[in-house]
Design an enzyme around this catalytic site. Structure first.
Site, PDB file in Angstrom:
ATOM      1  N   CYS A 181       1.137  -0.887   0.071  1.00 41.51           N
ATOM      2  CA  CYS A 181       0.073  -0.017   0.090  1.00 41.51           C
ATOM      3  C   CYS A 181       0.735   1.870  -0.292  1.00 41.51           C
ATOM      4  O   CYS A 181       0.984   1.927  -0.839  1.00 41.51           O
ATOM      5  CB  CYS A 181      -0.785   0.159   1.378  1.00 41.51           C
ATOM      6  SG  CYS A 181      -1.807  -1.328   1.465  1.00 41.51           S
ATOM      7  N   HIS A 185       0.946   5.420  -0.931  1.00 37.15           N
ATOM      8  CA  HIS A 185      -0.090   5.894  -0.405  1.00 37.15           C
ATOM      9  C   HIS A 185       1.470   6.486   0.689  1.00 37.15           C
ATOM     10  O   HIS A 185       0.612   6.545   1.904  1.00 37.15           O
ATOM     11  CB  HIS A 185      -0.974   5.174   0.338  1.00 37.15           C
ATOM     12  CG  HIS A 185      -1.822   4.993  -0.740  1.00 37.15           C
ATOM     13  ND1 HIS A 185      -2.495   6.640  -1.174  1.00 37.15           N
ATOM     14  CD2 HIS A 185      -1.886   4.542  -1.924  1.00 37.15           C
ATOM     15  CE1 HIS A 185      -3.220   6.023  -2.024  1.00 37.15           C
ATOM     16  NE2 HIS A 185      -3.390   4.312  -2.247  1.00 37.15           N
ATOM     17  N   ARG A 229     -12.296  -0.893  -2.279  1.00 36.71           N
ATOM     18  CA  ARG A 229     -11.906   0.470  -2.699  1.00 36.71           C
ATOM     19  C   ARG A 229     -10.070  -0.619  -1.896  1.00 36.71           C
ATOM     20  O   ARG A 229      -9.281  -0.487  -2.582  1.00 36.71           O
ATOM     21  CB  ARG A 229     -12.128   1.068  -1.511  1.00 36.71           C
ATOM     22  CG  ARG A 229     -10.897   2.242  -1.432  1.00 36.71           C
ATOM     23  CD  ARG A 229     -10.423   2.889  -2.503  1.00 36.71           C
ATOM     24  NE  ARG A 229      -9.420   2.014  -3.331  1.00 36.71           N
ATOM     25  CZ  ARG A 229      -9.466   2.120  -4.493  1.00 36.71           C
ATOM     26  NH1 ARG A 229      -9.760   3.908  -5.352  1.00 36.71           N
ATOM     27  NH2 ARG A 229      -8.120   1.939  -5.003  1.00 36.71           N
ATOM     28  N   CYS A 233      -7.301  -1.027  -4.775  1.00 34.41           N
ATOM     29  CA  CYS A 233      -5.741  -1.178  -4.191  1.00 34.41           C
ATOM     30  C   CYS A 233      -5.047  -2.217  -4.400  1.00 34.41           C
ATOM     31  O   CYS A 233      -3.813  -2.311  -5.242  1.00 34.41           O
ATOM     32  CB  CYS A 233      -6.168  -0.734  -2.920  1.00 34.41           C
ATOM     33  SG  CYS A 233      -5.904   0.911  -2.773  1.00 34.41           S
TER      34      CYS A 233
END
Lengths: 272, 104, 208
Positions: A181, A185, A229, A233
């Site tokens: 992730c 991010h 969501r 990802c």
């Protein structure tokens, strides 16, 4: 007042809008313009329909036990929906587990209504062809937390552990592309192609991002849940699929929710 | 009968603003399924708004309008508590009509 | 077993092996091990993305554990290992066709569970980098590569270097964000050569 007056008014309004846009062309960034567009249609969010559908489902008798979900305890007592989302995930005594909204709804649907778990988890997300009950229920519940500040607690040792594991999943690099992730991010002011990316290690970004999900995706014509969501990802990370309402997704949600603490919940959101 | 609309109407300084969110697939007739079959056209063709029984807006829609369309318009006049009725017709002849009171 | 010994065990588990960490409870090492366990249990096959993809190689595990800030010793060792594993082109040539490279750079497809096995992966380059001046929809996760060849020169040494960066970016920076396109079998040798040409060929829009 007559009909022809109204008809004249509409083209005039359209004209006024386009002039304003031209004059400000050089000063407004694409992101600002997207924000303007969102503002313009924010009180016309089709997620409202999913919220309405969810509310109906919440109050409708279903399953082998012929019960509604009005006795479902989402953390603030049986039947309370107001503000519950801002304190989820949390530790639940009855299950002995940390649960997020979707896994808790799953518990309620199986225990109160007697619906088999496989039946629910087989259809966790809405599609073009069919709505998903658990997804609509989640949309309804989150809508009851609009305007309330996120306040997720890690006081319980298991909640704290979920947070720590979630943080590690956030940084877990794997798959053919070595992505986590954090690859996309954990840096500020970067974008993928033209899409701005929030830095979820920065409180303000995390608050804005978390507060806007679930959301209606205009490009898909569907209201998408928070777990959807996360799934998308992982898809783009080239990971396999996380199991619905699994400990891994709850832990990651815990990490992200705590990172968003203090921010005002604003969903269901509206996205491109 | 189609799915319900969400309508909000409010009067301010003698002008009533009406916001309408419609639930409709709005299929263009050009989209294909994964297997190549064409998804048939299915879209709203006409939207009408009435205030106290008088038409204040009449509009034609087409394939270019998005799924779940949102429409905002204003007209002079209107008073709190009075009724606005909005109705649409689609190319399959389906209709939907919803009513709302103007807020002050 | 006294308390000091337990702490000692926990530290060694955190540094070297995760097999001992079960004894370490909620220490960092224990949580790392538990995370790995959960991830292995909670992901499943979907399409071409098999559950085994969550199994980490040592580099992935180390970069995760240290959140991309490796101790110097580990970093040096891993980078040397990644460098040694580079498979250089047998014909000694590094440059392909920049036009094919541009097409590849544009494509963000490949290896997700919604992609098909028979469809070749794209280069995903524009997702993160600016390349051709003509393409304005570029990402900024990676540095701009506009004029890459013009600035660095189209020498054989630089061709070889560029090939290696695409083949395995981790050979230079162990926890780089960039995928190891050759090492992980995402792109073929010929495809990587096309990308080298896109970056270095004087005729490529990257250098115009």
């Amino acid at each position: 007042m007559n009909t022809s007056n109204v008809k004249k008014l509409i083209p005039l309004l359209v004209l006024a809008t386009s002039c304003a846009a031209t004059a400000a062309e050089n000063e407004i960034s694409d992101s600002d313009r997207i924000a303007q567009y969102r503002e313009m249609i924010s009180d016309g969010n089709p997620a409202d329909f999913d919220e309405m559908r969810g509310e109906e489902l919440w109050k409708t008798v279903a399953g082998p036990k012929q019960a509604t979900l009005e006795k479902c305890d989402l953390g603030k007592g049986a039947g309370v929906v107001k503000g519950v989302y801002t304190e989820l995930p949390r530790y639940f005594k009855d299950t002995g587990k940390v649960q997020d909204l979707e896994s808790r709804l799953l518990t309620c649907m199986t225990t109160l209504q007697g619906i088999p778990e496989e039946e629910i988890t087989a259809k966790p997300f809405a599609s073009d062809k069919k709505a998903s009950d658990i997804s609509s229920l989640a949309t309804y519940v989150v809508g009851q937390s609009k305007g309330i500040k996120m306040a997720v607690s890690t006081k319980h040792p298991q909640a704290k552990e979920a947070y720590e594991i979630g943080k590690r999943i956030f940084n877990y690099r794997a798959g053919p592309y070595d992505f986590a992730c954090s690859t996309c991010h954990a840096t500020s002011n970067v974008r993928i192609r033209m899409q701005d990316l929030p830095n979820l290690n920065v409180r303000k970004d995390a608050q804005t991002a978390y507060a806007s999900w679930p959301a209606y995706r205009v490009s898909q014509g569907l209201t998408r849940s928070f777990q959807w969501r996360l799934n998308d990802c992982f898809r783009q990370q080239r990971f396999p699929e996380p199991k619905f309402a699994s400990e891994a997704t709850v832990a990651l949600t815990m990490f992200l929710a705590v990172s968003a603490n203090g921010g005002e919940y604003a969903g269901p959101g509206l996205k491109r | 009968m189609g799915n319900p609309m969400k309508i909000r109407a409010a009067v301010k300084d003698g002008v009533t603003e009406v916001k309408i969110l419609m639930q409709h697939e709005m299929e263009t007739g050009l989209r294909k399924e994964a297997d190549g079959t064409l998804v048939p056209a299915w879209f709203i063709t006409e939207v009408k708004a009435q205030y106290q029984g008088r038409t204040v807006l009449e509009t034609q829609f087409g394939q270019s309008v998005s799924k779940n369309p949102y429409l905002l318009f204003r007209f002079k006049g209107g008073a709190a508590g009075e009724k606005i009725t909005v109705s649409w017709v689609d190319n399959k002849g389906d209709t939907r009509s919803d009513e709302v009171s103007i807020a002050g | 077993m006294n308390a000091k010994l337990i702490i000692g065990l926990a530290v060694s588990a955190a540094l070297a092996s995760i097999s001992l960490s079960a004894q370490a409870g909620n220490t960092a090492g224990g949580l790392d091990a538990k995370t790995a366990e959960i991830v292995k249990r909670d992901f499943r096959d979907k399409g071409i993305a098999k559950a085994t993809r969550v199994n980490q190689d040592e580099l992935q595990a180390m970069c995760s554990k240290y959140v991309d800030k490796l101790p110097a010793k580990i970093k040096t060792r891993l980078e040397a290992e990644q460098t040694d594993a580079i498979k250089w082109p047998a014909d000694g040539k590094y440059m392909g066709d920049w036009k094919a490279g541009e097409k590849l750079a544009q494509s963000g497809r490949g290896m997700t569970w919604s992609d098909k096995a028979e469809e070749p992966a794209g280069g995903n380059c524009y997702n993160c980098h600016q390349l051709s001046s003509k393409e304005i929809a570029f990402g900024t996760i990676g540095p701009s590569l506009l004029n890459f060849g013009k600035i660095r020169g189209n020498t054989e040494a630089n061709q070889r270097y560029t090939y290696s960066r695409i083949y395995n970016a981790k050979a230079v920076n162990a926890c780089a964000n960039m995928p190891r396109f050759g090492h992980m079998g995402i792109l073929s040798e010929a495809q990587i050569k096309d990308l080298v040409a896109l970056l270095l060929d004087p005729e490529s829009p990257v250098n115009k």
